[in-house]
Design an enzyme around this catalytic site. Structure first.
Site, PDB file in Angstrom:
ATOM      1  N   GLY A   1       2.221   2.038  10.829  1.00  0.00           N
ATOM      2  CA  GLY A   1       3.140   3.169  10.678  1.00  0.00           C
ATOM      3  C   GLY A   1       3.813   3.589  11.971  1.00  0.00           C
TER       4      GLY A   1
ATOM      5  N   LYS B   1       0.062   4.218  -0.223  1.00  0.00           N
ATOM      6  CA  LYS B   1      -0.616   5.374   0.388  1.00  0.00           C
ATOM      7  C   LYS B   1      -0.490   6.607  -0.528  1.00  0.00           C
ATOM      8  CE  LYS B   1       0.321   3.472   4.911  1.00  0.00           C
ATOM      9  NZ  LYS B   1      -0.052   3.567   6.309  1.00  0.00           N
TER      10      LYS B   1
ATOM     11  N   HIS C   1      -9.597   0.657   4.716  1.00  0.00           N
ATOM     12  CA  HIS C   1      -8.336   0.886   5.430  1.00  0.00           C
ATOM     13  C   HIS C   1      -8.609   1.826   6.609  1.00  0.00           C
ATOM     14  CE1 HIS C   1      -4.262   2.214   6.322  1.00  0.00           C
ATOM     15  NE2 HIS C   1      -3.838   1.140   5.682  1.00  0.00           N
TER      16      HIS C   1
ATOM     17  N   GLU D   1      -7.104   4.271   7.709  1.00  0.00           N
ATOM     18  CA  GLU D   1      -6.940   5.708   7.428  1.00  0.00           C
ATOM     19  C   GLU D   1      -8.192   6.265   6.742  1.00  0.00           C
ATOM     20  OE1 GLU D   1      -3.122   5.318   5.490  1.00  0.00           O
ATOM     21  OE2 GLU D   1      -2.286   4.699   7.415  1.00  0.00           O
TER      22      GLU D   1
ATOM     23  N   GLU E   1      -5.359  -5.426  10.616  1.00  0.00           N
ATOM     24  CA  GLU E   1      -4.363  -4.393  10.876  1.00  0.00           C
ATOM     25  C   GLU E   1      -4.710  -3.646  12.161  1.00  0.00           C
ATOM     26  OE1 GLU E   1      -2.401  -3.104   6.952  1.00  0.00           O
ATOM     27  OE2 GLU E   1      -4.215  -1.916   7.162  1.00  0.00           O
TER      28      GLU E   1
ATOM     29  N   SER F   1       3.367  -2.269  10.481  1.00  0.00           N
ATOM     30  CA  SER F   1       4.818  -2.224  10.720  1.00  0.00           C
ATOM     31  C   SER F   1       5.551  -3.512  10.350  1.00  0.00           C
ATOM     32  CB  SER F   1       5.107  -1.829  12.185  1.00  0.00           C
ATOM     33  OG  SER F   1       4.617  -0.528  12.436  1.00  0.00           O
TER      34      SER F   1
ATOM     35  N   ASN G   1       0.865  -1.186   0.000  1.00  0.00           N
ATOM     36  CA  ASN G   1       0.000   0.000   0.000  1.00  0.00           C
ATOM     37  C   ASN G   1       0.896   1.228   0.000  1.00  0.00           C
ATOM     38  OD1 ASN G   1      -1.814   2.040   0.506  1.00  0.00           O
ATOM     39  ND2 ASN G   1      -2.232   1.436   2.633  1.00  0.00           N
TER      40      ASN G   1
HETATM   41  C1  PEP Z   1      -0.825  -0.050   5.955  1.00  0.00           C
HETATM   42  O1  PEP Z   1      -0.784   1.043   5.432  1.00  0.00           O
HETATM   43  O2  PEP Z   1      -1.782  -0.803   5.724  1.00  0.00           O
HETATM   44  C2  PEP Z   1       0.266  -0.460   6.843  1.00  0.00           C
HETATM   45  C3  PEP Z   1       0.207  -1.646   7.403  1.00  0.00           C
HETATM   46  O3  PEP Z   1       1.278   0.436   7.030  1.00  0.00           O
HETATM   47  P1  PEP Z   1       2.713   0.121   7.703  1.00  0.00           P
HETATM   48  O4  PEP Z   1       3.223  -1.140   7.107  1.00  0.00           O
HETATM   49  O5  PEP Z   1       3.544   1.316   7.380  1.00  0.00           O
HETATM   50  O6  PEP Z   1       2.472  -0.027   9.188  1.00  0.00           O
END
Ligand code: PEP
Length: 258
Positions: A178, A12, A95, A97, A172, A219, A10
């Site tokens: 992040g 983003k 997601h 976000e 997640e 992460s 992703n």
């Molecule tokens: C994500 O954006 O779905 C995500 C898991 O980000 P990160 O790997 O940076 O934590």
């Protein structure tokens, strides 16, 4: 193992078209033809066309990061499922976000999942608890509700796509996204085993629940990926930050090969 692992990147809101071309050209040689794992990259909408032409003839799939559920109309700034389906096989939906910054509800996400199915797209359906919910021991309750509401009234076609491969769930924990603070592999595995797969079983039956891929996200990097993929219920990863780093993304993908 009945489920083929999948690694999705992703990107983003990163990468101009020029940056995207550069990144994908560097990644393709290391990802291409690595059998035993499905690979997907999800650039921003503006780079989908450019990336789709660079991925032509490779075994790396393309995904979008979001879409609206309507097919066309006066929805300024939105992009429809049929527009996404012109370029993509996958679409990330729900997601955290989107839920946090753009107010998406379980009902909205459900409409989007239904629209994705209608246009032959494979949703990467995201769920996960906030830090507050985690600390209040509400993870199971929250994740169960998100699965049941987000996937309500979804019908698998019993012939063609009825094998569960056209739905991907990404667990997640929001506090892990992040932050550099990943969940432990055993905790993530436990949430999937004890809540997510049983909820999928209630919706679609036990056999289908065993065939739907469930990813971990939050992460994940080249160093910790293997620990997640050695868990029985974790079928790959949705990767944010590390998907923009060529060596890391390749390392994560190779760690998932079965
Ligand atoms: C994500 O954006 O779905 C995500 C898991 O980000 P990160 O790997 O940076 O934590």
């Amino acid at each position: 193992m009945i489920r083929k692992p999948l690694i999705a990147g992703n990107w983003k809101m990163h990468m101009t078209v020029a940056d995207a071309r550069h990144l994908v050209s560097e990644m393709v040689p290391g990802l291409q033809s690595k059998s035993g794992v499905d690979k997907v990259v999800c650039p921003p909408h503006t780079a989908l066309l450019a990336v789709s032409s660079l991925l032509e003839g490779t075994d790396i799939a393309l995904g979008a990061q979001n879409m609206y559920w309507e097919t066309a109309g006066a929805f300024t700034g939105e992009i429809s499922p049929n527009m996404v389906a012109e370029f993509c096989e996958y679409v990330i939906l729900g997601h955290s976000e989107r839920r946090t910054f753009f107010g998406e509800t379980d009902k909205d996400v459900n409409r989007k999942v239904q629209a994705a199915f209608a246009y032959g797209l494979t949703p990467i359906f995201c769920i996960g608890e906030t830090l507050e919910e985690y600390e209040a021991d509400r993870t199971y309750e929250v994740v169960f509700r998100q699965v049941k509401m987000g996937l309500e009234a979804i019908q698998f076609d019993n012939s063609g796509d009825g094998d569960g491969s056209n739905l991907v769930v990404a667990y997640e924990p929001i506090w892990a996204i992040g932050t550099g603070r990943a969940a432990t592999p055993t905790d993530a595995n436990q949430v999937i085993a004890e809540v997510i797969r049983p909820a999928l079983g209630e919706l679609f039956g036990e056999g289908m629940a065993q065939r739907i891929r469930v990813l971990y996200g939050g992460s994940v990097n080249g160093e910790n990926a293997q620990g997640f993929f050695s868990q029985s219920e974790i079928d790959g990863a949705l990767v944010g930050g590390a998907s923009l780093k060529v060596a890391d993304f390749i390392q994560i993908t190779l760690a998932a090969v079965r």
